[in-house]
Motif scaffolding. Structure first.
Motif, short mmCIF file in Angstrom:
data_model
loop_
_atom_site.label_atom_id
_atom_site.label_comp_id
_atom_site.label_asym_id
_atom_site.label_seq_id
_atom_site.Cartn_x
_atom_site.Cartn_y
_atom_site.Cartn_z
N UNK A 23 0.86 -1.18 0.00
CA UNK A 23 0.00 0.00 0.00
C UNK A 23 0.90 1.23 0.00
N UNK A 24 0.67 2.11 -0.96
CA UNK A 24 1.56 3.26 -1.17
C UNK A 24 0.75 4.54 -1.28
N UNK A 25 1.18 5.58 -0.60
CA UNK A 25 0.58 6.89 -0.78
C UNK A 25 0.95 7.43 -2.15
N UNK A 26 0.17 8.37 -2.63
CA UNK A 26 0.43 8.90 -3.97
C UNK A 26 1.72 9.72 -4.04
N UNK A 27 2.33 9.98 -2.90
CA UNK A 27 3.65 10.64 -2.90
C UNK A 27 4.79 9.62 -2.93
N UNK A 28 4.44 8.31 -3.00
CA UNK A 28 5.44 7.26 -3.07
C UNK A 28 5.80 6.63 -1.75
N UNK A 29 5.26 7.15 -0.65
CA UNK A 29 5.57 6.61 0.67
C UNK A 29 4.88 5.26 0.88
N UNK A 30 5.66 4.25 1.23
CA UNK A 30 5.10 2.92 1.47
C UNK A 30 4.50 2.88 2.87
N UNK A 31 3.21 2.55 2.94
CA UNK A 31 2.51 2.51 4.23
C UNK A 31 2.39 1.11 4.80
N UNK A 32 2.38 0.10 3.92
CA UNK A 32 2.19 -1.27 4.40
C UNK A 32 2.72 -2.27 3.40
N UNK A 57 -5.52 -7.09 5.05
CA UNK A 57 -4.53 -6.90 6.12
C UNK A 57 -3.64 -5.70 5.84
N UNK A 58 -3.25 -5.52 4.58
CA UNK A 58 -2.41 -4.38 4.22
C UNK A 58 -3.12 -3.06 4.45
N UNK A 59 -4.41 -3.01 4.13
CA UNK A 59 -5.18 -1.79 4.38
C UNK A 59 -5.28 -1.51 5.88
N UNK A 60 -5.49 -2.56 6.67
CA UNK A 60 -5.54 -2.37 8.13
C UNK A 60 -4.19 -1.87 8.64
N UNK A 63 -3.75 1.64 7.92
CA UNK A 63 -4.70 2.53 8.59
C UNK A 63 -5.60 3.27 7.62
N UNK A 64 -5.90 2.65 6.50
CA UNK A 64 -6.77 3.26 5.49
C UNK A 64 -7.91 2.31 5.14
N UNK A 65 -8.97 2.87 4.57
CA UNK A 65 -10.08 2.03 4.14
C UNK A 65 -10.07 1.89 2.62
N UNK A 66 -10.88 0.95 2.13
CA UNK A 66 -10.89 0.64 0.70
C UNK A 66 -11.32 1.84 -0.14
N UNK A 67 -12.12 2.73 0.43
CA UNK A 67 -12.60 3.88 -0.30
C UNK A 67 -11.53 4.89 -0.66
N UNK A 68 -10.38 4.82 0.00
CA UNK A 68 -9.30 5.78 -0.28
C UNK A 68 -8.34 5.28 -1.35
N UNK A 69 -8.59 4.09 -1.88
CA UNK A 69 -7.71 3.51 -2.90
C UNK A 69 -8.05 4.10 -4.28
#
Length: 329
Positions: A23-32, A57-60, A63-69
């Motif tokens: 799981x990656x933020x749009x700035x490239x930061x890996x969150x999970x 599990x990766x979304x948990x 700390x994000x929900x499916x709607x933010x993908x």
């Protein structure tokens, strides 16, 4: 935990014996980052469950929900034709996950990670085997398209070495390898190993292939240490790889082609040394061998970022690469 933070993308690498989700933020930061069992139904009957659980599990973890993908790219082993989408698409059908989704063969995300979408060839030799090229014109070609297969996956090396031993082709330089094979199968002699072979080694095909794959490191290690039998087995596979690379390279217009090797077999020391020597005398092109820039799962995340419309700047690549480099080793 902030579930209202900026958008994220999901990259999935379903190659080999594991499913890897990033799981990656749009700035490239890996969150999970999460690993589960295999994603191919040819390797694991629980493949769909493995992928869904890994994504959830990766979304948990992030700390994000499916709607933010904003986008998802999944590279799945065994996705070789349109008909395979029947079992692949349900893997990413999670509640609330309604973003644009892209499902491709695992070689595609491996190429994206290894060569960062630049033209070239990736050779995957690990749990499976495939050679995949993207030409300067963007033409995508697999060795499968030519009905070619390089039997260089881990299980093939192990099958081959075991058969050579059963055939009586082991000599003085192969004593340690022979002992490793007998120890692996928990048999005190070649004669008793032959009886196990007659029973099929392991009844279930998936389990049998998985078991044989675990023996491959002993074969590549023995080749490095001078076992004649192991070198014959490995060199046969290396020749098949070189034939596949040469054929795909002929579709490139330039005189030089970048090649990257991926997977436990392809990245083993013996294979790396021999492939460097073999490819140095290329027939069709000059080959530039490079280490993979990113892991396949990071390659999937990179594709998802592009699919989401995110500009992939050097800063984005740098953030994504920090995680990937730590796993490429």
């Amino acid at each position: 935990m902030n579930r209202n933070s900026g958008g994220i993308v999901i990259g999935i690498d379903g190659g080999g014996s594991h499913t890897r989700v990033m799981v990656v933020e749009t700035n490239g930061q890996v969150l999970a980052y999460v690993e589960k069992g295999a994603s191919s139904i040819h390797k694991d009957l629980q493949a769909q469950r493995n992928v869904r659980e890994a994504v959830a599990e990766a979304l948990r973890q992030a700390g994000r929900d499916a709607g933010s993908v904003r986008a998802l790219t999944a590279g799945i082993a065994g996705l070789d034709s349109e008909s395979d989408l029947e079992w692949v698409l349900p893997m990413t059908e999670l509640e609330g996950l309604n973003c644009p989704k892209e499902h491709v063969n695992d070689a595609v995300v491996a190429h994206s990670g290894a060569l960062l979408a630049e033209p070239g060839i990736v050779v995957i030799s690990g749990t499976g085997s495939i050679i995949y090229a993207v030409t300067e014109e963007g033409r995508r070609i697999r060795n499968y398209d030519l009905h070619h297969y390089a039997a260089s996956a881990a299980r093939f090396l192990a099958y081959d070495a075991t058969y050579e031993l059963l055939a009586g082709n082991a000599g003085d330089s192969d004593r340690e390898l022979a002992e490793d094979i007998l120890r692996f199968w928990e048999r005190p002699s070649v004669a008793q190993l032959a009886e196990l072979a007659l029973q099929g080694f392991v009844a279930d095909r998936r389990e049998r292939n998985r078991k044989f794959a675990l023996l491959a490191p002993a074969v590549t290690r023995a080749a490095l240490q001078g076992s004649r039998l192991a070198r014959q087995v490995c060199d046969r596979a290396i020749h098949q790889i070189s034939v596949g690379v040469e054929m795909l390279a002929s579709y490139f217009s330039g005189p030089e082609v970048t090649v990257s090797f991926i997977g436990s077999v392809g990245r083993s020391e013996y294979f790396r040394q021999r492939l460097e020597t073999v490819m140095a005398g290329g027939n069709n092109k000059v080959y530039r061998l490079v280490s993979p820039a990113f892991t396949p799962v990071a390659g999937a995340a990179l594709m998802a970022l592009k699919r989401s419309g995110t500009p992939v700047s050097s800063e984005v690549l740098d953030r994504l690469g920090r995680h990937s480099h730590s796993r490429n080793g």
